[in-house]
Motif scaffolding. Structure first.
Motif, mmCIF file in Angstrom:
data_model
loop_
_atom_site.group_PDB
_atom_site.id
_atom_site.type_symbol
_atom_site.label_atom_id
_atom_site.label_comp_id
_atom_site.label_asym_id
_atom_site.label_seq_id
_atom_site.Cartn_x
_atom_site.Cartn_y
_atom_site.Cartn_z
ATOM 1 N N THR A 232 20.002 1.152 18.657
ATOM 2 C CA THR A 232 19.312 2.387 18.263
ATOM 3 C C THR A 232 17.823 2.162 18.009
ATOM 4 N N MET A 233 17.397 0.906 18.051
ATOM 5 C CA MET A 233 15.964 0.603 17.919
ATOM 6 C C MET A 233 15.143 1.407 18.926
ATOM 7 N N LEU A 234 15.707 1.689 20.066
ATOM 8 C CA LEU A 234 14.971 2.382 21.129
ATOM 9 C C LEU A 234 14.543 3.785 20.705
ATOM 10 N N ALA A 235 15.182 4.337 19.638
ATOM 11 C CA ALA A 235 14.830 5.680 19.169
ATOM 12 C C ALA A 235 14.356 5.676 17.725
ATOM 13 N N ASP A 236 13.950 4.489 17.201
ATOM 14 C CA ASP A 236 13.423 4.449 15.831
ATOM 15 C C ASP A 236 12.180 5.317 15.716
ATOM 16 N N MET A 237 12.029 5.973 14.528
ATOM 17 C CA MET A 237 10.860 6.824 14.308
ATOM 18 C C MET A 237 10.116 6.483 13.020
ATOM 19 N N ALA A 238 10.646 5.530 12.229
ATOM 20 C CA ALA A 238 9.975 5.117 10.986
ATOM 21 C C ALA A 238 10.657 3.882 10.451
ATOM 22 N N VAL A 239 10.001 3.254 9.477
ATOM 23 C CA VAL A 239 10.609 2.207 8.656
ATOM 24 C C VAL A 239 10.450 2.658 7.217
ATOM 25 N N ALA A 240 11.542 2.676 6.462
ATOM 26 C CA ALA A 240 11.501 3.147 5.078
ATOM 27 C C ALA A 240 11.574 1.986 4.110
ATOM 28 N N VAL A 241 10.782 2.079 3.027
ATOM 29 C CA VAL A 241 10.854 1.137 1.915
ATOM 30 C C VAL A 241 10.967 1.957 0.634
ATOM 31 N N ASN A 242 11.520 1.382 -0.400
ATOM 32 C CA ASN A 242 11.656 2.098 -1.655
ATOM 33 C C ASN A 242 10.287 2.265 -2.312
ATOM 34 N N PRO A 243 9.973 3.452 -2.819
ATOM 35 C CA PRO A 243 8.643 3.672 -3.405
ATOM 36 C C PRO A 243 8.350 2.775 -4.601
ATOM 37 N N ALA A 244 9.406 2.222 -5.222
ATOM 38 C CA ALA A 244 9.194 1.350 -6.376
ATOM 39 C C ALA A 244 9.194 -0.128 -6.010
ATOM 40 N N ASP A 245 9.369 -0.445 -4.733
ATOM 41 C CA ASP A 245 9.426 -1.848 -4.294
ATOM 42 C C ASP A 245 8.004 -2.397 -4.178
ATOM 43 N N GLU A 246 7.636 -3.278 -5.132
ATOM 44 C CA GLU A 246 6.260 -3.786 -5.189
ATOM 45 C C GLU A 246 5.875 -4.589 -3.957
ATOM 46 N N ARG A 247 6.833 -5.140 -3.247
ATOM 47 C CA ARG A 247 6.535 -5.978 -2.085
ATOM 48 C C ARG A 247 5.841 -5.215 -0.968
ATOM 49 N N TYR A 248 6.065 -3.883 -0.928
ATOM 50 C CA TYR A 248 5.587 -3.135 0.238
ATOM 51 C C TYR A 248 4.582 -2.031 -0.108
ATOM 52 N N GLN A 249 4.068 -2.036 -1.363
ATOM 53 C CA GLN A 249 3.138 -0.990 -1.749
ATOM 54 C C GLN A 249 1.920 -0.931 -0.831
ATOM 55 N N SER A 250 1.484 -2.107 -0.356
ATOM 56 C CA SER A 250 0.233 -2.164 0.424
ATOM 57 C C SER A 250 0.383 -1.594 1.826
ATOM 58 N N VAL A 251 1.635 -1.431 2.308
ATOM 59 C CA VAL A 251 1.790 -0.976 3.693
ATOM 60 C C VAL A 251 2.380 0.432 3.798
ATOM 61 N N ILE A 252 2.717 1.059 2.649
ATOM 62 C CA ILE A 252 3.213 2.440 2.710
ATOM 63 C C ILE A 252 2.105 3.309 3.287
ATOM 64 N N GLY A 253 2.461 4.075 4.284
ATOM 65 C CA GLY A 253 1.472 4.901 4.965
ATOM 66 C C GLY A 253 0.850 4.236 6.176
ATOM 67 N N LYS A 254 1.068 2.906 6.305
ATOM 68 C CA LYS A 254 0.595 2.199 7.496
ATOM 69 C C LYS A 254 1.625 2.349 8.614
ATOM 70 N N HIS A 255 1.437 1.635 9.726
ATOM 71 C CA HIS A 255 2.330 1.769 10.878
ATOM 72 C C HIS A 255 2.820 0.410 11.374
ATOM 73 N N VAL A 256 3.909 0.439 12.094
ATOM 74 C CA VAL A 256 4.338 -0.734 12.846
ATOM 75 C C VAL A 256 4.381 -0.333 14.314
ATOM 76 N N ILE A 257 4.252 -1.335 15.164
ATOM 77 C CA ILE A 257 4.411 -1.104 16.603
ATOM 78 C C ILE A 257 5.843 -1.498 16.942
ATOM 79 N N LEU A 258 6.661 -0.506 17.308
ATOM 80 C CA LEU A 258 8.071 -0.759 17.578
ATOM 81 C C LEU A 258 8.220 -1.640 18.813
ATOM 82 N N PRO A 259 8.855 -2.802 18.665
ATOM 83 C CA PRO A 259 9.063 -3.681 19.816
ATOM 84 C C PRO A 259 9.832 -2.972 20.928
ATOM 85 N N LEU A 260 9.700 -3.455 22.112
ATOM 86 C CA LEU A 260 10.377 -2.982 23.327
ATOM 87 C C LEU A 260 9.835 -1.653 23.841
ATOM 88 N N THR A 261 9.614 -0.668 22.935
ATOM 89 C CA THR A 261 9.106 0.631 23.390
ATOM 90 C C THR A 261 7.601 0.778 23.180
#
Length: 914
Positions: A232-261
């Motif tokens: 189902t990676m071929l139809a991914d539209m986002a990556v979600a992280v928990n708003p309280a997870d300190e590990r990912y605060q810096s990338v909320i609102g940023k983007h990833v480049i989905l592999p393969l597509t």
């Protein structure tokens, strides 16, 4: 008593011959029809079995309980109607016909829709009546003259009207949502038709590169996501992280480049991401996962914008943005027939790109070993019909606003206007109804009620009862095409309580008298499939509840408590049981075991036991017949002077009251037990023994004449009370015991209207108590049952004095006590036996070796005491209850009960010896 001499009853009871003969007689003479216009109505409708079905043990339970109720109410003078019919079973029936085509190297798509539907009707005409004939074998007294089918023209009219009315009231609408899609049947199915199975699977971890040079606080330039569905990676539209997870605060609102597509997708904050699970990053594929669908909507992605990467057969298709690489197009989602699918290719390509994070384990030497994935047991949804993995699929479907329709049923149950029995099911009902989701009612089939919606080329939709009405709405010159889909089978069966009675025909006489229905009996497993939906449609279409009471019974399980399934090989065929023991025995087993919704364990020995019960009744009737006892001509109890006759009249009255209370409470087990105990113990074992001496003298004496009248009347009452449970043997005996003006099925429920002497009934109860306790004491001490023993009673009660004076012959014959002396017993070893408040002393000198008997009893007592203590300790140990097989725990409990009983019995026996 009838003067007509009846043929002597055969020596042996043969259920098969009796059942076939009586059922055809009842049906041919219309005896199942409600033809009491001035009587109070009583109405039930059967849960319509699939037209493809055959009788299984669950049907046997469900229909037995319904027949017990309808025969009981018919006997009580009600205008009793049991509506019968079958469901067109959209998916199941289309599957059956298509399989037959496949066997002939043919297929549905070789035909037009109309031609295929015609073939289904042909199949129904030839093979669709299997289960209705099997219901007849069970003895079901349904009104076959009004047999219904959910695709009959009048029923179709009701279905179409309901759809159009709901649409016009804004309660049906078309929407793009995820559905449970069956790729084999190529149709949506409901949540209730999905079976979740735990199967061996894998958990893959991948790197999703961050875009625009973004990095995490630890310097990583990617997010780690884990999934059990890499395709189902071929139809991914986002990556979600928990708003309280300190590990990912810096990338909320940023983007990833989905592999393969190469698709650029955002990193979003959503509570759905669990920081404790895996890396805390969740890939979001809103077009192929129910949770992701909701996350996508919260993130502002409209359903129309969600990407779909699979076609109706679960093969990869191009997404709307055109980014799926060509090498994936046309691949199946999984490996099939040895050919790798999209899942395998996604994993291979990610691994080649260095984006697969291996799962590392240690070998025996402690060295790291890398694996592509971590093995996991995964809860996986399967379609209950085709048996393939269900795919959440984004499609346009028709939905009912179930939340709005659920309001009145919730209120009715909460207020008590609708009773759910057992009441414990109310909590489950409220929980589901108060959290109900939109009901998807469209199915991508050819067999069923075609949705009355027509589309213009510009997408406008016109809903009407006929094509002509739709065209009138659209206007002249507008080309219309009818929706290809049909309605969910449960949509039509939701109308069963009133559409079967003639709705929507104005002034339908059956509808006016028999709606609302009185009672619905169903398995708890269709509470939401069917029962709740009938409530919704009853209130919507009729403005009132569909029935007063809903009774939910349990499942019939295998003898060890396991659920029956063909794969386990533990399915029991009710027709085989009927062949072996008779329908009456199976029916009585079902009723006697049904205890307010608890599951029933199949026990063939119990079925055999109820066949023996039928034989006992048969032999009792033969005894009566041989002594000139036959059909009674009175509903009211005959006049009686003899104590035994007064006693049996009183016992009939008590049994009638007990059955009526049990049936009012829908306690089928209590009602069955009441008539069983009365018939076997009170009538056969005691009353017939008590009256035998009457027939030893003058056959024309007043006592003999009175006894024949009372015995014939009491036997008639048994036949009437037992008839709902065992209709065949009772109808046969009803006619064999004398000429009758009407069949037992139309008889009147007992109304003894008798006053009996308490002095007389107390005397008989006292004799029975004395006999029972004397027999028990003899058995405990190893004394032969037929041995006559002297007995002494020092201080007799009034009842003892009267009974010993008047009934010494009965005491000698039944209790085998003679002589009975009023006075003190001689010194010496003796045992004590009670009867009511009286205590008899029975000398044992020369009858029992006291020392040897004491030694035997003490040895047995010690053994049972030791075994009981051991079993009690084992069962008290939580580890045993948790780890042992259920059947081992059950056996230990049964053994403990046995040895505890032995301790009590042996202690009492020792006490008797003094």
């Amino acid at each position: 008593m009838s003067d007509t001499v009846q043929p002597t009853l055969p020596t042996t009871f043969d259920p098969a011959e009796i059942e076939a003969r009586w059922y055809s007689h009842w049906e041919a003479n219309g005896l199942f029809r409600p033809e009491r216009p001035d009587a109070e109505a009583f109405t039930i409708v059967n849960p319509p079995p699939n037209v493809t079905g055959s009788l299984h043990i669950g049907h046997a339970l469900d229909n037995t309980l319904q027949d017990v109720v309808i025969r009981y109410e018919r006997l009580r003078g009600k205008d009793a109607l049991w509506v019968v019919g079958t469901d067109h079973a959209g998916i199941a029936t289309q599957m059956v016909v298509e399989r037959q085509m496949e066997a002939r190297q043919d297929k549905r798509t070789n035909y037009s829709r109309e031609a295929f539907v015609e073939k289904v009707w042909e199949w129904k005409a030839e093979s669709g009546g299997t289960i209705t004939n099997q219901l007849r074998r069970l003895g079901c007294s349904m009104d076959w003259s009004r047999e219904q089918f959910t695709m009959d023209p009048h029923f179709t009219k009701a279905v179409i009207k309901t759809f159009v009315d709901l649409y016009n009231d804004d309660l049906i609408y078309r929407d793009k949502r995820l559905v449970n899609w069956d790729p084999k049947l190529k149709t949506a199915i409901s949540d209730l038709e999905v079976e979740t199975q735990t199967i061996a699977g894998s958990f893959w971890h991948f790197k999703y590169p961050l875009a625009d040079g973004a990095t995490l606080d630890d310097g990583r330039d990617y997010l780690e996501v884990a999934t059990t569905r890499p395709e189902t990676m071929l139809a991914d539209m986002a990556v979600a992280v928990n708003p309280a997870d300190e590990r990912y605060q810096s990338v909320i609102g940023k983007h990833v480049i989905l592999p393969l597509t190469g698709r650029r997708i955002p990193v979003i904050a959503d509570e759905h991401a669990d920081p404790e699970l895996g890396s805390g990053c969740v890939k979001i594929t809103p077009g192929h996962d129910f949770n992701d669908f909701e996350v996508g909507k919260r993130a502002g992605i409209a359903p129309a914008e969600m990407l779909n990467m699979l076609d109706a057969e679960a093969n990869v298709c191009q997404t709307a943005d055109g980014l799926v690489p060509d090498e994936f197009l046309g691949l199946h989602r999984f490996k099939r027939d040895g050919v790798d699918g999209a899942r395998e290719l996604v994993v291979a390509r990610m691994k080649a790109l260095g984006l697969l994070i291996p799962h590392v384990t240690k070998d025996k030497e402690g060295n790291d070993v890398e694996h592509d994935a971590e093995p996991r047991q995964i809860a996986t949804p399967f379609g209950d019909r085709a048996g393939v993995v269900i795919e959440p699929w984004l499609t346009d479907q028709w939905y009912v606003n179930a939340a709005e329709l659920a309001k009145k049923p919730i209120e009715a149950v909460r207020s008590g206007d609708i009773q759910i029995v057992p009441k414990t099911w109310e909590k489950t009902f409220f929980n589901w109804m108060e959290n109900i989701q939109p009901w998807c009612v469209s199915r991508q089939l050819w067999w069923g009620h075609r949705i009355p919606a027509w589309f213009a080329e510009d997408g406008r939709c016109f809903v009407a009862e006929t094509a002509e009405a739709a065209q009138a709405k659209a206007g002249e010159g507008v080309a219309l095409t009818q929706d290809e889909d049909v309605l969910d089978t449960w949509f039509s069966s939701a109308l069963w309580p009133f559409a079967t009675l003639g709705w929507p025909e104005d002034g339908a006489p059956l509808l006016q008298k028999h709606f609302p229905n009185s009672l619905l009996i169903s398995g708890f497993d269709i509470l939401f499939f069917w029962d709740a939906r009938m409530m919704m449609m009853g209130f919507y279409n009729m403005g009132q509840k569909p029935w007063d009471t809903l009774y939910l019974h349990g499942l019939v399980r295998a003898a060890d408590g396991a659920k029956m399934s063909k794969s386990k090989g533990n399915v029991v065929d009710p027709l085989g049981l009927i062949d072996q023991y008779g329908a009456d025995a199976l029916r009585f087993f079902m009723a006697a075991m049904e205890s307010q919704g608890r599951d029933i364990k199949m026990d063939e020995k119990r079925v055999e036991g109820y066949r023996n019960f039928a034989t006992k009744l048969w032999n009792a009737a033969r005894f009566c017949q041989s002594n000139g006892i036959g059909a009674s001509d009175t509903i009211k109890a005959p006049a009686a002077r003899l104590a035994a006759n007064q006693w049996i009249i009183g016992e009939v009255q008590a049994c009638v009251t007990e059955i009526e209370k049990a049936m009012a409470d829908l306690r089928f087990d209590a009602a069955a037990n009441a008539i069983y105990q009365f018939t076997w113990s009170k009538f056969c074992d005691w009353y017939l023994e008590l009256i035998k001496p009457v027939f030893a003298g003058d056959a024309d004496s007043a006592p003999a004449v009175e006894t024949r009248a009372v015995a014939g009347w009491a036997l008639d009452q048994i036949l009437v009370m037992l008839h709902p449970f065992m209709p065949f043997i009772t109808e046969e005996l009803w006619h064999k015991l004398g000429a009758r003006d009407y069949e037992l099925i139309l008889a009147q429920w007992p109304a003894p209207e008798a006053e009996v002497s308490k002095e007389a009934t107390d005397a008989i109860d006292w004799v029975i108590d004395l006999t029972t306790n004397t027999r028990s004491a003899k058995n405990e001490l190893g004394i032969a049952p037929g041995a006559k023993l002297a007995a002494f009673l020092a201080a007799p009660s009034d009842v003892a004095t009267r009974t010993i004076e008047r009934s010494s012959a009965a005491i000698e014959r039944l209790a085998r006590l003679t002589p009975v002396t009023i006075g003190e017993a001689p010194a010496g070893p003796a045992m004590q036996v009670t009867a009511g408040e009286d205590v008899f002393v029975i000398p044992l000198e020369g009858i029992v070796d006291i020392a040897a008997e004491k030694a035997r009893l003490e040895k047995a007592l010690a053994a049972s005491t030791k075994e009981a203590k051991s079993l009690d300790g084992r069962l008290s140990n939580p580890a045993f209850a948790e780890k042992a097989k259920p059947e081992a725990v059950e056996k230990a409990r049964a053994d403990l009960a046995h040895h505890t009983g032995e301790v009590e019995r042996l202690t009492a026996a020792l006490a008797r010896l003094g």
